[in-house]
Design an enzyme around this catalytic site. Structure first.
Site, PDB file in Angstrom:
ATOM      1  N   ASP A 190      -7.664  -0.316   2.695  1.00 33.12           N
ATOM      2  CA  ASP A 190      -8.178   1.378   2.804  1.00 33.12           C
ATOM      3  C   ASP A 190      -8.761   1.567   1.582  1.00 33.12           C
ATOM      4  O   ASP A 190      -9.215   2.684   1.181  1.00 33.12           O
ATOM      5  CB  ASP A 190      -6.918   1.861   3.307  1.00 33.12           C
ATOM      6  CG  ASP A 190      -6.801   1.202   4.797  1.00 33.12           C
ATOM      7  OD1 ASP A 190      -7.557   0.587   5.428  1.00 33.12           O
ATOM      8  OD2 ASP A 190      -5.696   1.562   4.966  1.00 33.12           O
TER       9      ASP A 190
ATOM     10  N   GLY B  42       0.799  -1.391  -0.013  1.00 30.71           N
ATOM     11  CA  GLY B  42      -0.036   0.103  -0.001  1.00 30.71           C
ATOM     12  C   GLY B  42       0.766   1.138  -0.001  1.00 30.71           C
ATOM     13  O   GLY B  42       2.010   1.030  -0.535  1.00 30.71           O
TER      14      GLY B  42
ATOM     15  N   ARG C 100     -30.884   0.507  21.667  1.00 30.43           N
ATOM     16  CA  ARG C 100     -29.373   1.507  21.972  1.00 30.43           C
ATOM     17  C   ARG C 100     -28.921   2.219  20.684  1.00 30.43           C
ATOM     18  O   ARG C 100     -29.254   1.965  19.489  1.00 30.43           O
ATOM     19  CB  ARG C 100     -28.397   0.501  22.208  1.00 30.43           C
ATOM     20  CG  ARG C 100     -28.640  -0.112  23.687  1.00 30.43           C
ATOM     21  CD  ARG C 100     -27.604  -1.166  24.043  1.00 30.43           C
ATOM     22  NE  ARG C 100     -27.720  -1.485  25.347  1.00 30.43           N
ATOM     23  CZ  ARG C 100     -27.308  -2.638  25.877  1.00 30.43           C
ATOM     24  NH1 ARG C 100     -26.534  -3.544  24.806  1.00 30.43           N
ATOM     25  NH2 ARG C 100     -26.915  -2.832  26.941  1.00 30.43           N
TER      26      ARG C 100
ATOM     27  N   GLN D  38     -11.402  -7.145   9.855  1.00 22.38           N
ATOM     28  CA  GLN D  38     -11.746  -6.666   8.594  1.00 22.38           C
ATOM     29  C   GLN D  38     -10.718  -6.980   7.619  1.00 22.38           C
ATOM     30  O   GLN D  38     -10.923  -6.993   6.229  1.00 22.38           O
ATOM     31  CB  GLN D  38     -11.864  -5.368   8.626  1.00 22.38           C
ATOM     32  CG  GLN D  38     -13.264  -4.742   9.385  1.00 22.38           C
ATOM     33  CD  GLN D  38     -12.999  -3.372   9.814  1.00 22.38           C
ATOM     34  OE1 GLN D  38     -13.680  -2.539   9.240  1.00 22.38           O
ATOM     35  NE2 GLN D  38     -12.463  -3.097  11.075  1.00 22.38           N
ATOM     36  N   ARG D  39      -9.609  -7.498   8.131  1.00 24.08           N
ATOM     37  CA  ARG D  39      -8.368  -7.824   7.099  1.00 24.08           C
ATOM     38  C   ARG D  39      -8.070  -9.557   7.245  1.00 24.08           C
ATOM     39  O   ARG D  39      -7.334  -9.924   6.508  1.00 24.08           O
ATOM     40  CB  ARG D  39      -7.028  -7.071   7.429  1.00 24.08           C
ATOM     41  CG  ARG D  39      -6.779  -5.886   7.408  1.00 24.08           C
ATOM     42  CD  ARG D  39      -5.621  -5.331   7.639  1.00 24.08           C
ATOM     43  NE  ARG D  39      -4.709  -5.747   8.016  1.00 24.08           N
ATOM     44  CZ  ARG D  39      -3.646  -5.149   8.998  1.00 24.08           C
ATOM     45  NH1 ARG D  39      -3.881  -4.071   9.267  1.00 24.08           N
ATOM     46  NH2 ARG D  39      -2.767  -6.051   9.630  1.00 24.08           N
TER      47      ARG D  39
ATOM     48  N   GLY E 164       2.792   2.997   1.913  1.00 23.14           N
ATOM     49  CA  GLY E 164       3.995   3.236   2.792  1.00 23.14           C
ATOM     50  C   GLY E 164       5.052   2.340   2.101  1.00 23.14           C
ATOM     51  O   GLY E 164       6.204   2.917   1.375  1.00 23.14           O
TER      52      GLY E 164
HETATM   53  O1  F6P Z   1      -3.698  -0.321   6.360  1.00 22.74           O
HETATM   54  C1  F6P Z   1      -4.444  -1.034   6.617  1.00 22.74           C
HETATM   55  C2  F6P Z   1      -4.877  -1.143   8.145  1.00 22.74           C
HETATM   56  O2  F6P Z   1      -5.570  -2.009   8.464  1.00 22.74           O
HETATM   57  C3  F6P Z   1      -5.658   0.302   8.423  1.00 22.74           C
HETATM   58  O3  F6P Z   1      -7.036   0.309   7.975  1.00 22.74           O
HETATM   59  C4  F6P Z   1      -5.509   0.336   9.935  1.00 22.74           C
HETATM   60  O4  F6P Z   1      -5.603   1.599  10.103  1.00 22.74           O
HETATM   61  C5  F6P Z   1      -4.120  -0.230  10.078  1.00 22.74           C
HETATM   62  O5  F6P Z   1      -4.029  -1.070   8.955  1.00 22.74           O
HETATM   63  C6  F6P Z   1      -3.840  -0.986  11.037  1.00 22.74           C
HETATM   64  O6  F6P Z   1      -2.454  -1.377  11.372  1.00 22.74           O
HETATM   65  P1  F6P Z   1      -1.845  -2.591  12.020  1.00 22.74           P
HETATM   66  O7  F6P Z   1      -2.105  -3.781  11.368  1.00 22.74           O
HETATM   67  O8  F6P Z   1      -0.455  -2.170  12.111  1.00 22.74           O
HETATM   68  O9  F6P Z   1      -2.668  -2.235  13.559  1.00 22.74           O
END
Ligand code: F6P
Length: 359
Positions: A137, A112, A172, A284-285, A114
């Site tokens: 993202d 991504g 809620r 989410q990942r 970086g």
């Molecule tokens: O860049 C992907 C991401 O999942 C972002 O959405 C989130 O802010 C960041 O990485 C979390 O980083 P790490 O896995 O280092 O906690």
């Protein structure tokens, strides 16, 4: 002999393996030259420390549907790229040394924002680099889509879906905090797909009073609950007005784990309502890529393989207006793709009654 190095860098996401498989299959099935694939372990760290393994057909079997990365990944922040390694070696020189030692023809970086900055630096240092756009993202400049994004949208959407029943049962207010770093693509899409009543994005600063109005209006209309999809980078109008220095000062004294907890506290104080925060976080990942990402990453991998065979380097493989394209790395590096607050998708969401807390 063609020698190709590959590494996955930064936060992982779904379909990294699918993209690498696309590269491998695309290359091996379309050249008569013998090919060697070197997989660097844990991203740029593997390249710096010469940690790699030769990858064979077996490594790429049955990985299309598997999340994570067969190579491992790590974050090496670009701002530290010129700091020496713990043993005193120069990071850039060490990476170049490994590349030349293995006589690589090309290094494929799945990364991504970086990671692209480092890839661009290596490219300027004379290495043949190609990058593939990964991140949940979807904030990479120069491409409409990144792989991992659609899978993460699905997971975040399911979280918002599931919250509905418990929110309704208890009457809620729920805040679901969605990842996305400094941009709102993931929250916007999951928020719309999950039927959130309020969506808060970094690109559209919110006013607490507007959020409270939506909640109270819903109360008056007999709705028992309100769902807020808040990006982890969501920001209030008053915070957005602070100078960088003053905002930093605020963060230093910050006692909440994240913006959603601060907001929950403010809503409770203003309305007396019970507010709960749900943070799906790294879920989410995780897990298998959805079909879209499998297809997209396979296409990106296939096209990446074509560019390698054509010896077109110094580019990111991207996707614009439904076509696979390449973008020079020096154009991508350091640029963020943010949401346009006036984009049609936001106007349409507002048109069907979703609040963004801005008016
Ligand atoms: O860049 C992907 C991401 O999942 C972002 O959405 C989130 O802010 C960041 O990485 C979390 O980083 P790490 O896995 O280092 O906690």
């Amino acid at each position: 002999m063609l020698r190709i190095g590959m590494l996955t860098s930064g936060g992982d996401c779904q379909a990294l393996n699918a993209a690498m498989r696309g590269i491998f299959k695309g290359i091996t099935r379309n050249t008569t030259e013998p090919v060697e694939f070197y997989g660097f372990e844990d991203g740029y760290k593997g390249l710096m420390n010469s940690r790699f393994r030769l990858l064979t057909e077996d490594d790429f079997a049955n990985i299309l549907t598997v999340g994570g990365t067969i190579l491992g990944t790590s974050r090496v922040p670009f701002k530290t790229i010129h700091d020496p390694l713990p043993d005193g070696r120069d990071k850039v020189a060490s990476m170049k040394q490994t590349y030349y030692k293995l006589q690589l023809d090309c290094l494929v970086v799945l990364g991504g924002n970086g990671s692209v900055k480092t890839a661009n630096l290596l490219s300027q240092e004379g290495l043949n680099i190609i990058t593939l756009p990964k991140t949940i993202d979807n904030d990479l400049w120069g491409t409409d889509m990144t792989f991992g994004f659609q899978s993460a949208v699905d997971i975040a959407t399911r979280c918002i879906d599931e919250i509905h029943t418990t929110a309704s049962a208890h009457g809620r207010v729920f805040i679901v905090e969605v990842m996305g770093h400094k941009v709102g693509w993931l929250t916007l899409n999951a928020g719309i797909a999950g039927g959130a009543d309020i969506i808060l994005l970094p690109e559209i600063p919110y006013d607490l009073n507007n959020i409270v109005n939506v909640i109270e209006n819903r109360d008056r209309n007999g709705k028992r609950f309100t769902i807020i999809a808040a990006a982890e980078g969501a920001i209030s109008k008053s915070d957005a007005k602070l100078s960088k220095k003053d905002y930093q000062k605020k963060l230093e004294k910050y006692t909440f784990p994240s913006v959603s907890y601060e907001l929950a506290d403010q809503i409770t104080k203003k309305t007396g309502r019970e507010v709960r925060v749900t943070v799906p976080g790294h879920i989410q990942r995780g897990g298998a890529p959805v079909a879209y990402d499998r297809v997209f990453a396979s296409r990106i991998g296939a096209e990446g393989a074509k560019f390698i065979l054509k010896k077109k380097f110094g580019v990111m493989v991207g996707y614009k207006n439904r076509e696979i394209i390449t973008v020079p790395l020096d154009q991508v590096a350091g640029r963020l793709k943010t949401l346009d607050p006036n984009a049609d998708i936001i106007k349409e969401a507002k048109f069907i009654g979703i609040s963004f807390g801005d008016d």
